[in-house]
Design an enzyme around this catalytic site. Structure first.
Site, PDB file in Angstrom:
ATOM      1  N   HIS A 149       0.837  -1.205   0.000  1.00 45.44           N
ATOM      2  CA  HIS A 149       0.000   0.000   0.000  1.00 45.44           C
ATOM      3  C   HIS A 149       0.875   1.260   0.000  1.00 45.44           C
ATOM      4  CE1 HIS A 149      -4.398   0.966   1.001  1.00 45.44           C
ATOM      5  NE2 HIS A 149      -3.855   2.105   0.666  1.00 45.44           N
ATOM      6  N   GLY A 165       5.006   0.598  -6.892  1.00 45.15           N
ATOM      7  CA  GLY A 165       6.167   0.989  -7.688  1.00 45.15           C
ATOM      8  C   GLY A 165       6.151   0.503  -9.122  1.00 45.15           C
ATOM      9  N   ASP A 212       1.110  -4.854  -6.826  1.00 44.85           N
ATOM     10  CA  ASP A 212       1.289  -3.425  -7.065  1.00 44.85           C
ATOM     11  C   ASP A 212       2.383  -2.885  -6.158  1.00 44.85           C
ATOM     12  OD1 ASP A 212       0.217  -2.688  -4.575  1.00 44.85           O
ATOM     13  OD2 ASP A 212      -1.642  -1.873  -5.382  1.00 44.85           O
TER      14      ASP A 212
HETATM   15  C1  LIG Z   1      -4.541   8.819  -4.011  1.00 39.97           C
HETATM   16  C2  LIG Z   1      -4.493   7.374  -3.591  1.00 39.97           C
HETATM   17  C3  LIG Z   1      -5.638   6.789  -3.080  1.00 39.97           C
HETATM   18  C4  LIG Z   1      -5.614   5.444  -2.711  1.00 39.97           C
HETATM   19  N1  LIG Z   1      -6.742   4.886  -2.202  1.00 39.97           N
HETATM   20  C5  LIG Z   1      -6.765   3.564  -1.911  1.00 39.97           C
HETATM   21  C6  LIG Z   1      -7.962   2.947  -1.423  1.00 39.97           C
HETATM   22  O1  LIG Z   1      -8.973   3.590  -1.199  1.00 39.97           O
HETATM   23  N2  LIG Z   1      -7.940   1.608  -1.214  1.00 39.97           N
HETATM   24  C7  LIG Z   1      -6.814   0.851  -1.440  1.00 39.97           C
HETATM   25  O2  LIG Z   1      -6.847  -0.353  -1.257  1.00 39.97           O
HETATM   26  N3  LIG Z   1      -5.658   1.423  -1.866  1.00 39.97           N
HETATM   27  C8  LIG Z   1      -5.606   2.746  -2.100  1.00 39.97           C
HETATM   28  N4  LIG Z   1      -4.445   3.323  -2.540  1.00 39.97           N
HETATM   29  C9  LIG Z   1      -3.260   2.475  -2.725  1.00 39.97           C
HETATM   30  C10 LIG Z   1      -3.156   1.970  -4.174  1.00 39.97           C
HETATM   31  O3  LIG Z   1      -4.264   1.181  -4.503  1.00 39.97           O
HETATM   32  C11 LIG Z   1      -1.892   1.137  -4.404  1.00 39.97           C
HETATM   33  O4  LIG Z   1      -1.864   0.023  -3.531  1.00 39.97           O
HETATM   34  C12 LIG Z   1      -0.601   1.916  -4.227  1.00 39.97           C
HETATM   35  O5  LIG Z   1      -0.720   3.233  -4.715  1.00 39.97           O
HETATM   36  C13 LIG Z   1       0.514   1.194  -4.960  1.00 39.97           C
HETATM   37  O6  LIG Z   1       1.732   1.825  -4.789  1.00 39.97           O
HETATM   38  P1  LIG Z   1       2.379   2.818  -5.891  1.00 39.97           P
HETATM   39  O7  LIG Z   1       1.581   4.061  -5.868  1.00 39.97           O
HETATM   40  O8  LIG Z   1       3.774   2.980  -5.414  1.00 39.97           O
HETATM   41  O9  LIG Z   1       2.302   2.099  -7.200  1.00 39.97           O
HETATM   42  C14 LIG Z   1      -4.431   4.675  -2.860  1.00 39.97           C
HETATM   43  C15 LIG Z   1      -3.278   5.295  -3.339  1.00 39.97           C
HETATM   44  C16 LIG Z   1      -3.287   6.633  -3.700  1.00 39.97           C
HETATM   45  C17 LIG Z   1      -2.021   7.260  -4.209  1.00 39.97           C
END
Ligand SMILES: Cc1cc2nc3c(=O)[nH]c(=O)nc-3n(C[C@H](O)[C@H](O)[C@H](O)COP(=O)(O)O)c2cc1C
Length: 300
Positions: A195, A228, A226
């Site tokens: 996450h 990176g 997921d």
């Molecule tokens: C703006 C934003 C909102 C997110 N909201 C959620 C969410 O509501 N539920 C969830 O499971 N992950 C959420 N995530 C995490 C992403 O689903 C994902 O796991 C994560 O961004 C992956 O890492 P990365 O950004 O380095 O690729 C969120 C990430 C961001 C940046």
């Protein structure tokens, strides 16, 4: 000072990703196909959108960011994800026509969990799931945008699985122990993820993937990864190390912000094209065939 200490899991993950190298196998290779089967449906790419929440409207644009990237997912024929949303926003995402998995938060309000899952199924979601890596926070249980989270037991997860006829996805699995529990409760997919670095020193998803793949052999559980993922090379490495699919995350945001659905379509299209190029250069004609035989992990 002896050495620089790095606890940021995003940085550790990036460094590990960049230590994975790829060899070429060109002779007798063909132009590869990125088509992928997922839950009985054919998609054009194993690249997926991330489960994002609360992406409102950029500037004076008409649609929310969630709708814009969902439109791109539909146009690209890839699997779409959405995170923490109320039902009215989820409805807008479904109305884009994208095949969407709704990831519900582990709310302390159990009734809200059940309501959001039932709503998703009735609205025509492709799957439902929960991000278990938002249960805990530094003060005990996490509070996300004012909403309290709750511990989740195997029995609770099994209840969600039995609540729906849709495939159930557990997001935030970062160990063999949790992966096996997900298989045992009947989950149809897991998302191997930290996450975007919630846990200090979190093991890179790429490092734990091969062990999870081995542990789930013959269990009928799809593995998505997921954290990176920003290029076709990253997706290729994920598939080689045991994933069935990979989701981009924050790497997609600049394109979304600049050019809405078209920007995301261009970005994910480019990621998929690079994946096809690397598959072709390494002798894997289809996504299913990809294994770790072209992968090297650089020491140190
Ligand atoms: C703006 C934003 C909102 C997110 N909201 C959620 C969410 O509501 N539920 C969830 O499971 N992950 C959420 N995530 C995490 C992403 O689903 C994902 O796991 C994560 O961004 C992956 O890492 P990365 O950004 O380095 O690729 C969120 C990430 C961001 C940046």
């Amino acid at each position: 000072m002896g050495y620089e200490r790095i606890s940021d899991a995003n940085e550790i993950t990036a460094r590990y990703m960049d230590s994975i190298l790829i060899e070429e196998r060109l002779i007798d290779s063909v132009v590869a196909s990125t088509k992928t089967e997922f839950f009985g449906t054919e998609f054009d790419s194993p690249v997926m959108t991330p489960a994002f929440s609360h992406l409102g409207k950029y500037g004076d644009r008409q649609l929310t960011g969630l709708e814009e990237y969902s439109i791109a997912a539909k146009e690209l024929n890839i699997l779409n994800f959405v995170g923490m949303t109320e039902n009215d926003w989820f409805r807008k995402v479904i109305d884009t026509g994208a095949k969407t998995v709704r990831i519900v938060k582990p709310y302390a309000d159990h009734g809200k969990v059940i309501d959001q899952m039932k709503y998703a199924e009735a609205a025509g979601a492709f799957g439902i799931g929960m991000d278990i890596d938002h249960i805990f926070g530094e003060n005990g249980l996490d509070v996300v945008i004012g909403e309290e989270m709750a511990e989740q037991t195997s029995e609770m997860l099994r209840e969600y699985v039995e609540l729906t006829s849709l495939p159930f996805v557990v997001k935030g699995v970062l160990s063999v122990a949790d992966a096996v529990k997900c298989a045992d409760i009947g989950a149809k997919a897991i998302i191997v993820s930290h996450h975007h670095g919630r846990l200090p020193y979190a093991v890179p998803p790429m490092m734990v993937l091969p062990k999870i793949k081995e542990a789930l052999k013959g269990r009928d559980v799809k593995i998505i990864v997921d954290c990176g993922i920003a290029s076709g090379a990253d997706v290729y490495k994920a598939l080689a190390l045991g994933a069935d699919a990979a989701a981009v995350g924050r790497s997609m945001l600049p394109s979304l912000e600049a050019d809405a659905a078209e920007g995301v379509r261009g970005f994910i299209g480019h990621v998929t094209n690079e994946l096809r190029f690397i598959m072709s250069c390494t002798g894997f004609a289809t996504v299913r065939e990809i294994d770790d035989s072209c992968i090297y992990v650089k020491a140190g």
